[in-house]
Enzyme design. Structure first.
Site, mmCIF file in Angstrom:
data_model
loop_
_atom_site.group_PDB
_atom_site.id
_atom_site.type_symbol
_atom_site.label_atom_id
_atom_site.label_comp_id
_atom_site.label_asym_id
_atom_site.label_seq_id
_atom_site.Cartn_x
_atom_site.Cartn_y
_atom_site.Cartn_z
ATOM 1 N N CYS A 1 0.817 -1.219 0.000
ATOM 2 C CA CYS A 1 0.000 0.000 0.000
ATOM 3 C C CYS A 1 0.849 1.268 0.000
ATOM 4 C CB CYS A 1 -0.951 0.005 1.186
ATOM 5 S SG CYS A 1 -2.094 -1.376 1.114
ATOM 6 N N CYS B 1 -14.761 -1.074 5.839
ATOM 7 C CA CYS B 1 -13.680 -1.604 4.997
ATOM 8 C C CYS B 1 -13.491 -0.666 3.811
ATOM 9 C CB CYS B 1 -14.033 -2.989 4.461
ATOM 10 S SG CYS B 1 -14.345 -4.223 5.745
ATOM 11 N N SER B 2 -12.231 -0.456 3.400
ATOM 12 C CA SER B 2 -11.982 0.429 2.262
ATOM 13 C C SER B 2 -12.615 -0.151 1.001
ATOM 14 C CB SER B 2 -10.490 0.656 2.056
ATOM 15 O OG SER B 2 -9.798 -0.566 1.959
ATOM 16 N N HIS C 1 -9.610 2.645 -2.616
ATOM 17 C CA HIS C 1 -8.224 2.263 -2.340
ATOM 18 C C HIS C 1 -7.652 1.375 -3.448
ATOM 19 C CE1 HIS C 1 -4.611 1.269 -0.340
ATOM 20 N NE2 HIS C 1 -5.031 0.310 0.458
#
Lengths: 380, 133
Positions: free
Chosen positions: A81, A200-201, A328
């Site tokens: 990430c 949650c993304s 994301h």
């Protein structure tokens, strides 16, 4: 070493780009950033491209095939990430080292669908035997360790999601622009307690890109009015801690990167006007308040309760909507959050503008573990 | 007699039964479960002696997992446990309701060993599980 500036930076509105390649998305973002900087591909002296999931992985060259193959040094970066932030950092250091005046950094991702984590294993897959390696569970455990030590609650974690979804209603480049009241967040499908689906993304595709220049080049081109100065760039891996053989440690690497970044910039956490931090799950955001020294030990729950990190608060966090609502796309995230900070420093964030923002901090953390922290400042 | 494999390299199966094995670093005292060439804590390349891990510990953190990867049975409790000797293990906590009200941070747990399943080749596996002590 000499100063480096962002002169052009942009991102695609995050979403689902069925059938697109990361090279195509990265090329679109690159052109947006180059147009803003007023440069052509012939001005770009090096390209660093970040991507996590492409099978071949030569996305930098795919981008060049879309926008111009000039034979410049081009390299591909993969760092979970922190991939986009790492590509950006490499593009910056080439200029700092005096090896280039103008560089391009891109992060582009077309994501695999479904839950991330786990992966192929020889023998019996230990998922559901030795606990869970799914990302929602891993970050739930990180949050619950904080709850164990400092008493943060399910409701406080859920409030992070309420806040970031609210912020994203003001960001046209976010995947979602939808309010999610507390009852809706807490009542959504439970994925891995305490993370519900709305904590949650969002799994989306996307790309972001930045054109970087030396101070001399910015002045030569008369672009200081739009320039954003990179005051700090820190990258850290996780130092050994007794628990990190059993659970990924998202705290230690973040703290190391944050400390190094504050030291480089010569500023303290209380001087930062806004923060984009790695809210891959709602549980993670509270931990990073403390890791980034936005609050004292054990104060993260209070911070979310009092609204200190909401737009209009003492130190607004994730006014873009964050990974939870903006989305994301792994490699794009580390440059997209620099875009968000830059937009505020330039006073161009429209309805979500953090008034008078002069210093902003961007943080990402990827499992393995890697963390990056950048501090940006308005140039003029 | 059924032959079992350990679900992870630190699950050791002997005739007398199964246990969890770690290495203790003689320089820095780190308790290491995963194989490594040197001690990840201090870098020592020698003095990493195998030790049998304590069978009791306390719950450090957990998540109640309701959705996992395709084919994985849910719900289950994914737990991180601080063992009495300093080793940290992750595994399933069982025999406890899938309800945060029923799970207490710091609760004492013990290791039990049980069948864990069969892989694609038909090999049978043994794992440890945590139960309230």
């Amino acid at each position: 070493m000499r100063d480096v500036y962002i002169v052009g930076i942009d991102m695609l509105k995050f979403g689902r780009f069925q059938g697109a390649t990361p090279g195509e998305l990265g090329a679109q973002a690159a052109l947006l950033a180059m147009d803003e900087a007023g440069v052509t591909i012939h001005d770009i002296q090096a390209l660093y491209s970040g991507n996590q999931f492409d099978v071949v992985g030569m996305v930098a060259q795919d981008i060049q095939k879309q926008i111009g193959q000039t034979g410049i040094p081009a390299a591909n970066v993969k760092n979970a990430c922190a991939t986009g932030a790492t590509a950006f950092r490499e593009a910056m250091y080439l200029i700092k080292a005096g090896a280039a005046e103008v560089t391009l950094a891109v992060g582009a991702e077309v994501m695999p669908r479904g839950l991330l984590g786990g992966g192929e294993t020889a023998g019996l897959n230990p998922e559901g035997i030795l606990g869970s390696a799914s990302m929602p569970a891993v970050f739930a455990e990180a949050g619950q360790a904080y709850a164990h030590e400092h008493g943060a609650t399910f409701e406080q974690f859920a409030k992070v999601s309420v806040k970031n979804h609210h912020h994203s209603t003001l960001n046209p480049k976010a995947m979602y622009q939808k309010e999610t009241p507390l009852e809706e967040v807490m009542g959504a499908e439970m994925i891995a307690y305490p993370n519900t689906k709305l904590m949650c993304s969002v799994n989306v595709d996307g790309a972001a890109a930045a054109v970087l220049m030396s101070g001399d080049e910015v002045r030569r081109r008369g672009l200081m009015d739009q320039a954003v100065k990179i005051r700090a760039s820190a990258l850290a891996s996780d130092p050994y801690t007794p628990r990190n053989l059993a659970m990924w440690d998202i705290n230690a690497a973040t703290r190391l990167a944050a400390e190094a970044a504050y030291e480089q910039a010569g500023v303290g956490p209380d001087e930062v006007d806004l923060v984009e931090l790695h809210d891959c799950f709602a549980t993670a955001e509270l931990l990073h308040y403390e890791n980034l020294k936005l609050c004292g030990v054990g104060e993260a729950g209070r911070m979310i309760d009092t609204g200190e990190t909401a737009l209009g608060g003492r130190v607004p966090v994730n006014v873009s909507g964050g990974l939870l609502s903006k989305g994301h796309p792994i490699a794009a995230t580390g440059i997209a959050n620099l875009y968000e900070i830059s937009t505020h420093l330039r006073g161009k964030a429209d309805r979500r503008q953090v008034e008078g923002a002069r210093l902003g901090l961007a943080h990402v953390v990827g499992l393995g573990t890697v963390a990056a922290v950048h501090i940006l400042e308005k140039a003029n | 007699m059924v032959e079992y494999r350990g679900v992870a390299p630190w699950v050791v199966i002997e005739d007398e039964g199964a246990h969890v094995q770690a290495r203790r670093c003689s320089r820095c005292e780190a308790m290491l479960t995963r194989p490594s060439l040197a001690c990840p804590s201090c870098g020592a390349r020698e003095g990493l002696a195998p030790v049998r891990v304590a069978d009791r510990g306390v719950l450090h953190s957990y998540s109640i997992v309701h959705r996992s990867f395709p084919g994985v049975t849910t719900p289950f409790i994914s737990a991180v446990v601080d063992m009495e000797d300093g080793t940290v293990l992750k595994g399933n906590l069982r025999g406890v309701a899938f309800d945060p009200e029923a799970i207490r941070f710091g609760m004492p747990v013990r290791l039990v060993f049980d069948e864990a399943g069969v892989d694609a080749k038909g090999d049978r596996y043994l794992s440890y599980f945590f139960e309230a002590a």
